[in-house]
Every structure is written in C-alpha cells, then in structure tokens.
Design a protein around this motif. Structure first.
Motif, mmCIF file in Angstrom:
data_model
loop_
_atom_site.group_PDB
_atom_site.id
_atom_site.type_symbol
_atom_site.label_atom_id
_atom_site.label_comp_id
_atom_site.label_asym_id
_atom_site.label_seq_id
_atom_site.Cartn_x
_atom_site.Cartn_y
_atom_site.Cartn_z
ATOM 1 N N SER A 67 0.840 -1.272 -0.026
ATOM 2 C CA SER A 67 0.104 0.092 0.032
ATOM 3 C C SER A 67 0.969 1.192 0.098
ATOM 4 C CB SER A 67 -0.895 -0.181 1.228
ATOM 5 O OG SER A 67 -0.229 -0.038 2.424
ATOM 6 N N LEU A 68 1.955 1.252 0.862
ATOM 7 C CA LEU A 68 2.836 2.361 0.622
ATOM 8 C C LEU A 68 3.518 2.299 -0.896
ATOM 9 C CD1 LEU A 68 4.977 2.055 3.698
ATOM 10 C CD2 LEU A 68 2.938 3.531 3.672
ATOM 11 N N LEU A 69 3.754 1.470 -1.516
ATOM 12 C CA LEU A 69 4.150 1.773 -2.895
ATOM 13 C C LEU A 69 3.005 2.085 -3.671
ATOM 14 C CD1 LEU A 69 5.926 -1.544 -3.558
ATOM 15 C CD2 LEU A 69 6.950 0.539 -3.689
ATOM 16 N N LEU A 70 1.745 1.924 -3.565
ATOM 17 C CA LEU A 70 0.725 2.464 -4.386
ATOM 18 C C LEU A 70 0.522 3.823 -3.974
ATOM 19 C CD1 LEU A 70 -1.833 -0.336 -4.183
ATOM 20 C CD2 LEU A 70 -0.630 0.185 -6.323
ATOM 21 N N THR A 71 0.664 4.197 -2.746
ATOM 22 C CA THR A 71 0.752 5.482 -2.358
ATOM 23 C C THR A 71 1.867 6.609 -2.998
ATOM 24 O OG1 THR A 71 -0.133 4.934 -0.158
ATOM 25 C CG2 THR A 71 0.676 7.244 -0.318
ATOM 26 N N VAL A 72 2.909 6.038 -2.964
ATOM 27 C CA VAL A 72 4.184 6.715 -3.833
ATOM 28 C C VAL A 72 3.910 6.642 -5.115
ATOM 29 C CG1 VAL A 72 6.720 6.428 -4.270
ATOM 30 C CG2 VAL A 72 5.724 5.792 -1.738
ATOM 31 N N PHE A 73 3.334 5.540 -5.809
ATOM 32 C CA PHE A 73 3.029 5.805 -7.184
ATOM 33 C C PHE A 73 2.009 6.686 -7.383
ATOM 34 C CE2 PHE A 73 -0.541 4.220 -9.868
ATOM 35 C CZ PHE A 73 0.304 4.480 -11.152
ATOM 36 N N MET A 74 1.024 7.037 -6.745
ATOM 37 C CA MET A 74 -0.086 7.986 -6.909
ATOM 38 C C MET A 74 0.584 9.235 -6.664
ATOM 39 S SD MET A 74 -2.749 6.716 -8.045
ATOM 40 C CE MET A 74 -3.665 8.355 -8.042
ATOM 41 N N ALA A 75 1.211 9.473 -5.801
ATOM 42 C CA ALA A 75 2.008 10.676 -5.480
ATOM 43 C C ALA A 75 2.911 11.437 -6.686
ATOM 44 C CB ALA A 75 2.835 10.786 -4.310
ATOM 45 N N LEU A 76 3.510 10.065 -7.149
ATOM 46 C CA LEU A 76 4.442 10.318 -8.313
ATOM 47 C C LEU A 76 3.744 10.785 -9.705
ATOM 48 C CD1 LEU A 76 7.198 10.228 -9.906
ATOM 49 C CD2 LEU A 76 6.846 7.800 -10.218
ATOM 50 N N ILE A 77 2.583 10.029 -9.841
ATOM 51 C CA ILE A 77 1.426 10.140 -11.002
ATOM 52 C C ILE A 77 0.840 11.654 -11.060
ATOM 53 C CG2 ILE A 77 -0.626 9.660 -11.950
ATOM 54 C CD1 ILE A 77 1.600 7.847 -12.938
ATOM 55 N N LEU A 78 0.551 11.932 -9.772
ATOM 56 C CA LEU A 78 0.166 13.494 -9.564
ATOM 57 C C LEU A 78 1.103 14.525 -9.718
ATOM 58 C CD1 LEU A 78 -2.341 12.851 -6.241
ATOM 59 C CD2 LEU A 78 -3.161 13.109 -8.599
ATOM 60 N N ALA A 79 2.439 14.193 -9.492
ATOM 61 C CA ALA A 79 3.592 15.159 -9.562
ATOM 62 C C ALA A 79 3.773 15.062 -11.024
ATOM 63 C CB ALA A 79 4.675 14.724 -8.973
ATOM 64 N N MET A 80 3.624 14.103 -11.828
ATOM 65 C CA MET A 80 3.899 14.390 -13.341
ATOM 66 C C MET A 80 2.632 14.970 -13.874
ATOM 67 S SD MET A 80 5.121 10.020 -13.915
ATOM 68 C CE MET A 80 4.719 10.515 -15.662
ATOM 69 N N ARG A 81 1.520 14.611 -13.533
ATOM 70 C CA ARG A 81 0.689 15.493 -14.197
ATOM 71 C C ARG A 81 0.341 17.077 -13.734
ATOM 72 N NH1 ARG A 81 -4.940 11.869 -13.686
ATOM 73 N NH2 ARG A 81 -4.298 10.041 -14.945
ATOM 74 N N LEU A 82 0.986 17.427 -12.704
ATOM 75 C CA LEU A 82 1.110 18.674 -12.046
ATOM 76 C C LEU A 82 2.263 19.472 -13.093
ATOM 77 C CD1 LEU A 82 0.557 21.227 -10.385
ATOM 78 C CD2 LEU A 82 2.062 20.397 -8.497
ATOM 79 N N THR A 83 3.223 18.504 -13.195
ATOM 80 C CA THR A 83 4.559 19.153 -14.049
ATOM 81 C C THR A 83 4.091 19.274 -15.519
ATOM 82 O OG1 THR A 83 5.990 18.032 -12.517
ATOM 83 C CG2 THR A 83 7.082 18.776 -14.748
ATOM 84 N N GLN A 84 3.513 18.387 -16.192
ATOM 85 C CA GLN A 84 2.848 18.428 -17.366
ATOM 86 C C GLN A 84 1.854 19.708 -17.545
ATOM 87 O OE1 GLN A 84 1.158 14.608 -18.278
ATOM 88 N NE2 GLN A 84 3.154 13.696 -18.362
ATOM 89 N N SER A 85 0.982 19.915 -16.558
ATOM 90 C CA SER A 85 0.023 21.016 -16.653
ATOM 91 C C SER A 85 0.899 22.369 -16.487
ATOM 92 C CB SER A 85 -0.890 20.928 -15.554
ATOM 93 O OG SER A 85 -1.690 19.736 -15.523
ATOM 94 N N LEU A 86 1.835 22.438 -15.770
ATOM 95 C CA LEU A 86 2.685 23.746 -15.735
ATOM 96 C C LEU A 86 3.240 23.882 -17.115
ATOM 97 C CD1 LEU A 86 4.172 23.467 -12.270
ATOM 98 C CD2 LEU A 86 2.390 24.957 -12.822
ATOM 99 N N GLN A 87 3.836 22.698 -17.555
ATOM 100 C CA GLN A 87 4.531 22.761 -18.807
ATOM 101 C C GLN A 87 3.479 23.354 -19.947
ATOM 102 O OE1 GLN A 87 6.370 18.993 -19.576
ATOM 103 N NE2 GLN A 87 7.974 19.489 -18.178
#
Length: 599
Positions: free
Chosen positions: A342-362
């Motif tokens: 479950s910690l791995l899945l939480t880290v995965f979701m945080a990474l995905i949201l960070a990627m989407r935020l970065t893409q949105s900023l770009q």
C-alpha cells in the motif's frame, strides 16, 4: 545463556484451559499447547474466556538483571498475572472488548531469585470465535532485549500501518479535491473510494477498542465488508487508469462483491467464520489476479503512467510472494512485507500526480509563451490596422472638407459672383472703377468668410439676430430693388438661447442660396424672409410669389447643386428642411436644433 547484562529465560511449558474464573488459582484441567495458539482449532465456535499458563525459569545468576515479558498479541482482550500478582489488564474484558491483538506489549516482571524453581505466568484471554481467539508468541528476557524486540514489533504491527493510513488519507483527500473540480477524472474518483475503504480496513489494524461497534462480531463483519469494497474500488481504479475496457470483468466483480456483502451480513452464526474467511481470501485472490492482469495490460500500453502502474503492481506481486515464502519459512524474511504494497501504491499515486502537475505547468508555460506571441502579433496587426484606418479617416476627412469647401464656394462666393454679375447686367451705364472695386471687395469678404468657417467654433456669435443678418439684408435689399423685387424681413430681436457659430454660418448660407435662387429663377415680385427662435430651435422661413418649379423632378435629376448644398448643411446639424413650390408660391422652411450631435 547469560552474559554481562543479557539473559534469556527458558520456557518450560505452556498450558491452556477453558474457564471463566477470575483468578488463576481457580483454574483446573490444564492441557499442554504451543504458542502462538488459536483456540478455535481446539475449541471450535468457542467465544468467551480461556486461561494460559506459562512455566519458565531464568538461568541467569546476575542479580542486577531485570527481566521483562514480551507478548506479541492477545486476541482480543486480556489480563496478565505473575503468580498471583496482576501485572496488567485491558480496559474491557467483556463486550465490547478491548483489542490487544495488534498491540505488542512489554511488561517488566517482579524480581526473582536466580536459578529458583519454576515460575508461572498466567494470561486470562477474552476472545471471539470470528477473530482468531488465542495468544501470540511470548518471550521472557532482560529488559533491553525485550525493549528492542517490542520497538521492532511496534513498527511492524502498528507504526507502519499508521503511516500508511496517514498517507492514504492525505493523498485520498487531495485526489478528492481534484475529482470534485474535474468530474471527468473517473479514475481518481474510484481511487478516492478505494482510499476510504482502505482506511476503514486499516481501522481494524489500529483500533484498540471494539466500540463504537456493539461487539467483536459486528466489528469483524464491518472489517471484511470494507475489504470487499476496497477490492471492487481498487480493481476498477486500475482498469480506468490504464484505460482498459473490461465490462464483463466489471460486471462479474460487482456480482461477487454483492454476494460477498450478503453472505457477510446474512449467513447463519455457525457458518459465519467460514463465510468470512472464504470471502476474505476470495478478495485476496482477486487482487492478486488483478495485479498480474494490470501488469500485463499496463506494460502493453505505450503511456508512461500505465507502465509505471504496471511496474508498481509487479513490485506488489513480488512483495506478496516474498511474504508468503517467509510465512511458509522457505526464506528468513519478515512476513509482513506485504504491508509495504500500500505504501508503494501511495508513492505511485504521488508520483503520477506530480507528473500530471508538471505536465500541466509545462502546458501553461507553453500556452503563456504562445499567448505572448499571439498578443505581439495582434498588436502588430492592430497597429497596421489603426494606421490603415487613420489613413482612410484622413482621406475621408479631406474628401469631406473638399465637399464642404465646394458647397461654401458655391453658396458663398458663387452667390456673390451671381449678385455682382446681375448688378453689372442691370446697370444702365458703364460701371465706374469705384463700383467695380466695391464689388471686388465684397467678393474678397465672402472668400475670407469661407476660409474662416474652419475655425467656426472659435468665432464670435453676433449679439442679436438683427446684427447677424444686417450685412446680408443690406446686400440683397439693394440687389432686389434694382430688379423691381420687394423683400420684407422679419427677424427676431434677441436670442432665446445663444446659438453656436455652426448654426449661424449654416443658416446664413441657406439664406444666401435661397435668395440667389429666387433672384435667378423665380421672376418673383415679392419675397418674405422670416427668422425666429425659441429655447430649443432656430427657425427660418423664405417665401416668394414666383413661377415655382417641380421639386420632385429637381431632386431626382440631381442637377440642383444649390438645393443639395442646403440640404447637406441642414442635415449636418440634425435639422429639417422642407420645400413646397407651385405657381405663385414657393415656400422654404428650415428648423435647426440648438444642441449639436457630437458624433
């Protein structure tokens, strides 16, 4: 066994007995067992109280070593005695029970004489048949050893899950905010539901009391129901995330979850334990199969996010297999590695949201850059357009000025020339130089008046209408008398509202053009000129008894420059000009409002 400050006790024997006694001295009929112990295997369907007796001996000779007891788990509530002395007890030993199965405990034992006879510990356990009733592993050693062991187990059994719960709640709340603002993100919506179900499932691992539920049975039913809902929501989330359409799988999973919930809450009491275990391990199997399928489907996808999910699920599968092998004692590894999934899945979701935020900023930065280029391009186009409009406006203004100048030359200087020609034609004898000079001066005055009209806004307004029309009246009276034409003038004595220079100049030109036309074309004997005003308008009336003309035909032919000039001048001031003509009567009426249109 014994070193300077280290001592490990020998567990000589462990016994158990069914008894609801309050004190260990009242318990009889002990039978030998091994720890950890689940009494459902020995006493099926028993929910209530059982006693455990631990016989031990400390071989350590050092008197300065304090001994401590480590209890891995008590399911559910319990009390611990050293011989007849109470060391510790849970707050609630009856329903709703306290929950000690997930709380590794360390208790310091009373001092004892080294190498003495066998000592006894007694543990009173209150358990429920649905919750694996019994007692976990037990160890007796020096305080430092037990303290280190308790801290390690505390991390594995509680702290790890507490961190998991905090991260899941935080990330679930963040995803919920995103989903509420963007409802089309259905994958995030299912992740929020999965997070809520997972938090309800983790509550069983962290709660220390059965309350607010009435008993341990209801608590376990809620716990397994939360796990069923988590299975449904998490599987749906993974399918939506990798954009894999699986309608049959979705329908089958929903059917299984509905059946599971009905079985959990409606099965008979004697089948309850088997039903709960069946559906729990069924959900574990579904999650395991789903992990394999999502790993394959996600890796086949070319999207980075789907492949990251595939790698995460693959890591979860690996942790699950290692935990199983550790549980089966194939490898010497911690058996709770599956808790890190479950910690791995939480880290995965945080990474995905960070990627989407970065893409949105770009994308925002790219849009900002493109918008800046568009703005600069628009500014250049607007500048060019304004320049073109300015050029067109200048040309239009020049054309209008030429038209105004033509009208003024026609009405002013042209009228003056006609008057002068008629004076010369009507003269009975050659005109002397003085008379010619006077005519030329009049022409020059008219030309200067035409030039000065462009600064009409700054021109001085005559004090009265009489003063204003006096020069014009003087000119035409002499000319008309020489042609046996009588002219009567009726002029207002004062202004009700002072006009502007444009009003005076316009009406002045209209009177000139009208009288010039009367002299040239009407053959009239009597001409009446009337000017009056009120607070809002200026009024002009010119009437003669000449031969008249066809007004409509004159307008359609377009050859009457003088008539068109008069109409244009009056319309420029939002005025009205009406003309009626027949044999014996031609009537011209003009009304001009005193408020100019600023447009």
């Amino acid at each position: 066994m014994a070193q300077a400050n280290t001592c490990e006790a020998n567990i000589v024997q462990v016994s158990a007995a069914l008894s609801a006694a309050e004190l260990p001295t009242e318990v009889t009929q002990w039978q030998n067992i091994n720890l950890p112990d689940n009494w459902s295997q020995r006493w099926p369907q028993h929910s209530g109280v059982a006693w455990y007796r631990i016989s031990w001996q400390a071989p350590c000779a050092a008197p300065n070593i304090s001994m401590a007891l480590y209890v891995d788990a008590i399911s559910m509530a319990g009390a611990i005695y050293a011989e007849q002395q109470l060391l510790w007890r849970d707050a609630h030993l009856q329903e709703p029970l306290s929950r000690s199965w997930n709380r590794p405990r360390m208790l310091t034992l009373p001092p004892s004489t080294p190498n003495q006879a066998i000592q006894h510990l007694y543990v009173r356990v209150s358990g429920d048949a649905l919750n694996s009733p019994g007692m976990g592993a037990l160890r007796i050693a020096d305080v430092d050893t037990i303290s280190a062991l308790q801290q390690n187990k505390q991390w594995q059994h509680r702290t790890l899950f507490l961190i998991n719960a905090i991260l899941s709640a935080s990330l679930g709340l963040f995803c919920a905010c995103i989903w509420l603002l963007r409802r089309q993100e259905t994958a995030l919506g299912w992740y929020v539901l999965a997070s809520l179900a997972w938090l309800a499932f983790l509550y069983n691992l962290l709660a220390t009391e059965t309350a607010p539920f009435p008993n341990a049975k209801v608590f376990m039913q809620v716990h397994i129901s939360a796990f069923v809902l988590y299975t449904l929501c998490f599987c749906t989330f993974t399918w939506r995330f990798i954009q894999h359409e699986a309608p049959r799988l979705q329908l089958g999973l929903c059917g299984y979850c509905v059946l599971a919930l009905l079985g959990i809450w409606a099965s008979p009491a004697h089948l309850q334990a088997a039903v709960l275990a069946c559906f729990f391990f069924g959900c574990v199997l579904i999650l395991s199969v789903n992990s394999v399928l999502v790993t394959v489907w996600g890796w086949r996808s070319r999207e980075l996010a789907s492949r990251l999910l595939a790698l995460t699920m693959l890591a979860c599968i690996a942790l699950g297999l290692l935990s199983l092998l550790a549980y089966l004692r194939v490898f010497t590894l911690p058996s709770n590695l599956v808790a890190y999934t479950s910690l791995l899945l939480t880290v995965f979701m945080a990474l995905i949201l960070a990627m989407r935020l970065t893409q949105s900023l770009q994308r925002i930065e790219a849009f900002h850059h493109e918008l800046g280029n568009k703005i600069r391009e628009t500014e250049l186009n607007l500048t060019a357009s304004l320049a073109e409009q300015h050029t067109a406006a200048v040309k239009q203004m020049q054309t209008q000025e030429r038209t105004h100048l033509a009208h003024d030359l026609h009405d002013g200087l042209g009228g003056a020339l006609i008057r002068s020609i008629m004076v010369l034609e009507q003269a009975d004898e050659p005109v002397d130089n003085a008379k010619n000079l006077s005519i030329l001066k009049l022409l020059r005055s008219d030309l200067r008046q035409i030039i000065d009209q462009f600064s009409a806004e700054a021109a001085n307004i005559p004090a009265t209408p009489v003063v204003w029309l006096a020069p014009l009246r003087h000119r035409y009276v002499q000319l008309c008398e020489s042609m046996d034409m009588s002219v009567s003038w009726e002029v207002a004595k004062a202004w009700h509202t002072p006009p502007q220079a444009a009003h005076c100049l316009t009406l002045y030109r209209v009177i000139e053009e009208a009288l010039t036309n009367v002299i040239k074309h009407s053959a009239a004997r009597q001409v009446n000129v009337r000017f009056y005003c009120d607070v809002q308008c200026l009024y002009l009336l010119i009437e003669d008894d000449g031969v008249g003309f066809d007004v409509a035909a004159s307008q359609q032919s377009g050859i009457s420059i003088g008539m068109n000039s008069m109409r244009t001048r009056v319309s420029r001031l939002n005025g009205q000009l009406t003309l009626h003509s027949e044999a014996g009567c031609t009537r011209l009426e003009v009304s001009v409002p005193l408020t100019l249109d600023k447009h």
